[in-house]
Scaffold this active site. Sequence first.
Site, PDB file in Angstrom:
ATOM      1  N   TRP A  67     -27.173   4.602  39.635  1.00 35.07           N
ATOM      2  CA  TRP A  67     -26.461   4.030  40.780  1.00 35.07           C
ATOM      3  C   TRP A  67     -26.962   4.629  42.103  1.00 35.07           C
ATOM      4  O   TRP A  67     -27.253   5.824  42.178  1.00 35.07           O
ATOM      5  CB  TRP A  67     -24.967   4.346  40.631  1.00 35.07           C
ATOM      6  CG  TRP A  67     -24.200   4.178  41.891  1.00 35.07           C
ATOM      7  CD1 TRP A  67     -23.958   5.133  42.855  1.00 35.07           C
ATOM      8  CD2 TRP A  67     -23.581   2.982  42.369  1.00 35.07           C
ATOM      9  NE1 TRP A  67     -23.216   4.593  43.884  1.00 35.07           N
ATOM     10  CE2 TRP A  67     -22.971   3.281  43.609  1.00 35.07           C
ATOM     11  CE3 TRP A  67     -23.473   1.677  41.848  1.00 35.07           C
ATOM     12  CZ2 TRP A  67     -22.268   2.330  44.340  1.00 35.07           C
ATOM     13  CZ3 TRP A  67     -22.771   0.735  42.594  1.00 35.07           C
ATOM     14  CH2 TRP A  67     -22.175   1.069  43.823  1.00 35.07           C
ATOM     15  N   MET A  68     -27.000   3.795  43.156  1.00 30.95           N
ATOM     16  CA  MET A  68     -27.302   4.286  44.504  1.00 30.95           C
ATOM     17  C   MET A  68     -26.359   3.618  45.498  1.00 30.95           C
ATOM     18  O   MET A  68     -26.112   2.426  45.409  1.00 30.95           O
ATOM     19  CB  MET A  68     -28.759   3.937  44.851  1.00 30.95           C
ATOM     20  CG  MET A  68     -29.150   4.291  46.277  1.00 30.95           C
ATOM     21  SD  MET A  68     -30.905   3.999  46.590  1.00 30.95           S
ATOM     22  CE  MET A  68     -30.876   2.274  47.083  1.00 30.95           C
ATOM     23  N   ASN A  69     -25.836   4.403  46.481  1.00 34.01           N
ATOM     24  CA  ASN A  69     -25.243   3.768  47.657  1.00 34.01           C
ATOM     25  C   ASN A  69     -25.884   4.309  48.920  1.00 34.01           C
ATOM     26  O   ASN A  69     -27.118   4.203  49.037  1.00 34.01           O
ATOM     27  CB  ASN A  69     -23.702   3.712  47.618  1.00 34.01           C
ATOM     28  CG  ASN A  69     -22.956   5.006  47.463  1.00 34.01           C
ATOM     29  OD1 ASN A  69     -23.021   5.631  46.427  1.00 34.01           O
ATOM     30  ND2 ASN A  69     -22.207   5.408  48.459  1.00 34.01           N
ATOM     31  N   ASP A  70     -25.153   4.880  49.850  1.00 35.39           N
ATOM     32  CA  ASP A  70     -25.683   5.142  51.201  1.00 35.39           C
ATOM     33  C   ASP A  70     -27.025   5.889  51.264  1.00 35.39           C
ATOM     34  O   ASP A  70     -27.229   6.852  50.517  1.00 35.39           O
ATOM     35  CB  ASP A  70     -24.706   6.019  51.992  1.00 35.39           C
ATOM     36  CG  ASP A  70     -23.260   5.612  51.860  1.00 35.39           C
ATOM     37  OD1 ASP A  70     -22.985   4.574  51.256  1.00 35.39           O
ATOM     38  OD2 ASP A  70     -22.412   6.354  52.365  1.00 35.39           O
ATOM     39  N   GLN A 102     -27.112   8.536  48.169  1.00 34.16           N
ATOM     40  CA  GLN A 102     -25.954   8.716  47.304  1.00 34.16           C
ATOM     41  C   GLN A 102     -26.338   8.198  45.925  1.00 34.16           C
ATOM     42  O   GLN A 102     -26.748   7.038  45.782  1.00 34.16           O
ATOM     43  CB  GLN A 102     -24.756   7.934  47.860  1.00 34.16           C
ATOM     44  CG  GLN A 102     -24.152   8.546  49.097  1.00 34.16           C
ATOM     45  CD  GLN A 102     -23.388   9.820  48.776  1.00 34.16           C
ATOM     46  OE1 GLN A 102     -22.255   9.768  48.354  1.00 34.16           O
ATOM     47  NE2 GLN A 102     -24.018  10.970  48.968  1.00 34.16           N
ATOM     48  N   TRP A 155     -20.615   3.650  40.554  1.00 31.67           N
ATOM     49  CA  TRP A 155     -20.354   4.848  41.353  1.00 31.67           C
ATOM     50  C   TRP A 155     -19.742   5.942  40.478  1.00 31.67           C
ATOM     51  O   TRP A 155     -18.874   5.656  39.640  1.00 31.67           O
ATOM     52  CB  TRP A 155     -19.396   4.479  42.500  1.00 31.67           C
ATOM     53  CG  TRP A 155     -19.269   5.554  43.522  1.00 31.67           C
ATOM     54  CD1 TRP A 155     -20.046   5.719  44.625  1.00 31.67           C
ATOM     55  CD2 TRP A 155     -18.311   6.625  43.537  1.00 31.67           C
ATOM     56  NE1 TRP A 155     -19.635   6.833  45.344  1.00 31.67           N
ATOM     57  CE2 TRP A 155     -18.573   7.399  44.680  1.00 31.67           C
ATOM     58  CE3 TRP A 155     -17.273   7.012  42.698  1.00 31.67           C
ATOM     59  CZ2 TRP A 155     -17.826   8.522  45.029  1.00 31.67           C
ATOM     60  CZ3 TRP A 155     -16.524   8.152  43.028  1.00 31.67           C
ATOM     61  CH2 TRP A 155     -16.801   8.888  44.183  1.00 31.67           C
ATOM     62  N   PHE A 201     -21.282  14.092  49.032  1.00 33.34           N
ATOM     63  CA  PHE A 201     -21.117  12.811  49.717  1.00 33.34           C
ATOM     64  C   PHE A 201     -22.160  12.673  50.842  1.00 33.34           C
ATOM     65  O   PHE A 201     -23.039  13.508  51.013  1.00 33.34           O
ATOM     66  CB  PHE A 201     -19.684  12.712  50.272  1.00 33.34           C
ATOM     67  CG  PHE A 201     -18.717  12.042  49.325  1.00 33.34           C
ATOM     68  CD1 PHE A 201     -18.944  12.011  47.949  1.00 33.34           C
ATOM     69  CD2 PHE A 201     -17.556  11.427  49.806  1.00 33.34           C
ATOM     70  CE1 PHE A 201     -18.048  11.381  47.082  1.00 33.34           C
ATOM     71  CE2 PHE A 201     -16.661  10.804  48.957  1.00 33.34           C
ATOM     72  CZ  PHE A 201     -16.901  10.778  47.595  1.00 33.34           C
ATOM     73  N   ASP A 248     -19.084  12.413  56.232  1.00 32.99           N
ATOM     74  CA  ASP A 248     -20.341  11.772  56.603  1.00 32.99           C
ATOM     75  C   ASP A 248     -20.946  12.324  57.903  1.00 32.99           C
ATOM     76  O   ASP A 248     -21.226  11.581  58.855  1.00 32.99           O
ATOM     77  CB  ASP A 248     -20.184  10.239  56.698  1.00 32.99           C
ATOM     78  CG  ASP A 248     -19.543   9.643  55.463  1.00 32.99           C
ATOM     79  OD1 ASP A 248     -19.616  10.288  54.393  1.00 32.99           O
ATOM     80  OD2 ASP A 248     -18.958   8.547  55.550  1.00 32.99           O
ATOM     81  N   GLU A 271     -16.647   5.104  58.488  1.00 33.96           N
ATOM     82  CA  GLU A 271     -17.537   5.925  57.669  1.00 33.96           C
ATOM     83  C   GLU A 271     -18.922   5.990  58.327  1.00 33.96           C
ATOM     84  O   GLU A 271     -19.278   5.134  59.133  1.00 33.96           O
ATOM     85  CB  GLU A 271     -17.696   5.311  56.259  1.00 33.96           C
ATOM     86  CG  GLU A 271     -16.383   5.149  55.510  1.00 33.96           C
ATOM     87  CD  GLU A 271     -16.543   4.629  54.076  1.00 33.96           C
ATOM     88  OE1 GLU A 271     -15.959   5.242  53.179  1.00 33.96           O
ATOM     89  OE2 GLU A 271     -17.239   3.625  53.862  1.00 33.96           O
ATOM     90  N   TRP A 331     -19.164  -2.879  49.363  1.00 32.66           N
ATOM     91  CA  TRP A 331     -18.190  -2.314  48.422  1.00 32.66           C
ATOM     92  C   TRP A 331     -17.348  -3.398  47.751  1.00 32.66           C
ATOM     93  O   TRP A 331     -16.704  -3.150  46.739  1.00 32.66           O
ATOM     94  CB  TRP A 331     -17.295  -1.282  49.122  1.00 32.66           C
ATOM     95  CG  TRP A 331     -17.989   0.037  49.308  1.00 32.66           C
ATOM     96  CD1 TRP A 331     -18.288   0.651  50.494  1.00 32.66           C
ATOM     97  CD2 TRP A 331     -18.475   0.914  48.286  1.00 32.66           C
ATOM     98  NE1 TRP A 331     -18.928   1.850  50.275  1.00 32.66           N
ATOM     99  CE2 TRP A 331     -19.057   2.038  48.925  1.00 32.66           C
ATOM    100  CE3 TRP A 331     -18.491   0.866  46.887  1.00 32.66           C
ATOM    101  CZ2 TRP A 331     -19.638   3.093  48.210  1.00 32.66           C
ATOM    102  CZ3 TRP A 331     -19.075   1.930  46.177  1.00 32.66           C
ATOM    103  CH2 TRP A 331     -19.635   3.024  46.846  1.00 32.66           C
TER     104      TRP A 331
HETATM  105  C1  FRU Z   1     -19.809   4.975  52.352  1.00 31.08           C
HETATM  106  C2  FRU Z   1     -19.153   6.107  51.597  1.00 31.08           C
HETATM  107  C3  FRU Z   1     -19.114   7.379  52.424  1.00 31.08           C
HETATM  108  C4  FRU Z   1     -19.065   8.459  51.384  1.00 31.08           C
HETATM  109  C5  FRU Z   1     -19.940   7.881  50.297  1.00 31.08           C
HETATM  110  C6  FRU Z   1     -19.504   8.245  48.916  1.00 31.08           C
HETATM  111  O1  FRU Z   1     -20.344   3.997  51.553  1.00 31.08           O
HETATM  112  O2  FRU Z   1     -17.861   5.735  51.183  1.00 31.08           O
HETATM  113  O3  FRU Z   1     -18.060   7.428  53.355  1.00 31.08           O
HETATM  114  O4  FRU Z   1     -19.545   9.677  51.859  1.00 31.08           O
HETATM  115  O5  FRU Z   1     -19.902   6.483  50.450  1.00 31.08           O
HETATM  116  O6  FRU Z   1     -20.445   7.847  47.977  1.00 31.08           O
END
Ligand code: FRU
Length: 493
Positions: free
Chosen positions: A41-44, A60, A68, A100, A175, A226, A308
């Site tokens: 998984w990857m996010n920010d 992330q 997640w 985070f 963040d 965020e 999201w």
């Molecule tokens: C944004 C967020 C950040 C947090 C991170 C957690 O997408 O919710 O605020 O640090 O992702 O993965």
Amino acid sequence: MKKMIPCFFLSCCIMKSFSQSVQKNENDYRPYIHFTPKSGWMNDPNGLVFYKGNYHLFFQHYPYGTQWGPMHWGHAISNDLLHWKELPIALYPDSLGYIFSGSAVCDIANTSELGTKNNPPLIAIFTQHNETENKKGSITFQNQSIAFSLDEGQTWHKYKKNPVIKNPGITDFRDPKVIWYESEKKWIMVLAVKDHVSIYSSKNLLQWQWESDFGKNEGSHAGVWECPDLFTLTHNDKKVWVLTVSINPGGPNKGSATQYFVGSFNGKSFTSNQQKTKWIDYGRDNYAGVTFSGTGDRKIFVGWMSNWDYANFVPTKEWRSAFTIPRNLSLKKIANEYYLASNPIEELDKLIIKKESTAFTSTAYTLNAATILDLYVNSKSNFTIQLENELHEKIITGFTFKQNEFYVDRTKAGNTTFSDNFSSKSVTKRIAEDSLIHYKLLIDKTSVEIFADDGLNTITEIFFPHLPFTNCKVEADMKGEITIKTLKACMYN
Ligand code: FRU
């Protein structure tokens, strides 16, 4: 009535082969040219920093699953922002919590004394999210920590006295984005605090002092704030400050999106007279984006190409999520107001291995690699650009003259049932006022990024057809004054 409009020329630019780009089978949704993690998984995007010839991209990451989970910082490097090499995980969760989002800087003057003047440290500043404390009902489970690297980002050491900023008693406190404020030789941090941004300063990255808050009564508050960023852009020789902040939910077309404020910063507080809520991207798939540190006046932005609303359920198998193409940010003035413009980085041109220019009279075009289409269309016309496969699944993008709106319609784009929130048509009012629309699309296997009017209206959207979109069709209303001046396609193998 719709009619095909002859276009004057097509130039094909075939790009160098790309490391992560092989489509192994129809079900492989991995993009040709956009960054994706090898697996998991990857996010920010996190810790974007340019140092000694390398762009570092942290992200992330949950390496043990495609949804997640406990967050790590994944790591990749590149010397051109396009060919990325994934490195070992940079930061693992520890007793203070998950890792985070956050940022990274090079502490050139060794203000932190964590390196030496000859070998200045790279410093990562991030939130530690303590899930155990959260579950116990504590409200102080998010705190800011740092880690440093003395070998150009290859290995990282957590600072022994973490956290460096303790939670003052608020559930959303995260963040950190850190920048160097040259005129007072100090570090500035912007931090997302639920419904506003807090600004801190520090002489050494270790001790931080709260300076001010911004945003309680500004911009959109339809969701939690965020991933802020603060930087300058030069417009007509004037340095102008911009604060960006992501918000979820509450985006202009639902879910996650990133708003921005143009204003001024005096080393302590940020102020803005902006009346309208402005968005860096009007599509549904550009979230939590921030800019690189260490690139001087050039501001290069990368966002997470998801939302999201459905990110955890998109139908990829071994990996999940991609990043936007890196974009140069600039300011433009329309009707005496500043707007942020995003455009794909010029490094994309370097991938061209073959260039063809052919006069052509057809508006149908075959897609078999990432493609850039550059069109100029009279703004008094409706036009559509449609990407389609043999199953007649399609993405339709275009402009409606009457509504003065750009749009992307992915309601018929193939697999849309993995989430009730995915199928949608995104629209945005045109900001520019010129009579000619410059419409640029960057099309990859599972995404389209639209940069209209040189990046004033940007729309980024992902899609998951059951077969690749191989046909591209350009159409416009039949009116005397309509002209598609140029159509260029650039391909990457
Ligand atoms: C944004 C967020 C950040 C947090 C991170 C957690 O997408 O919710 O605020 O640090 O992702 O993965």
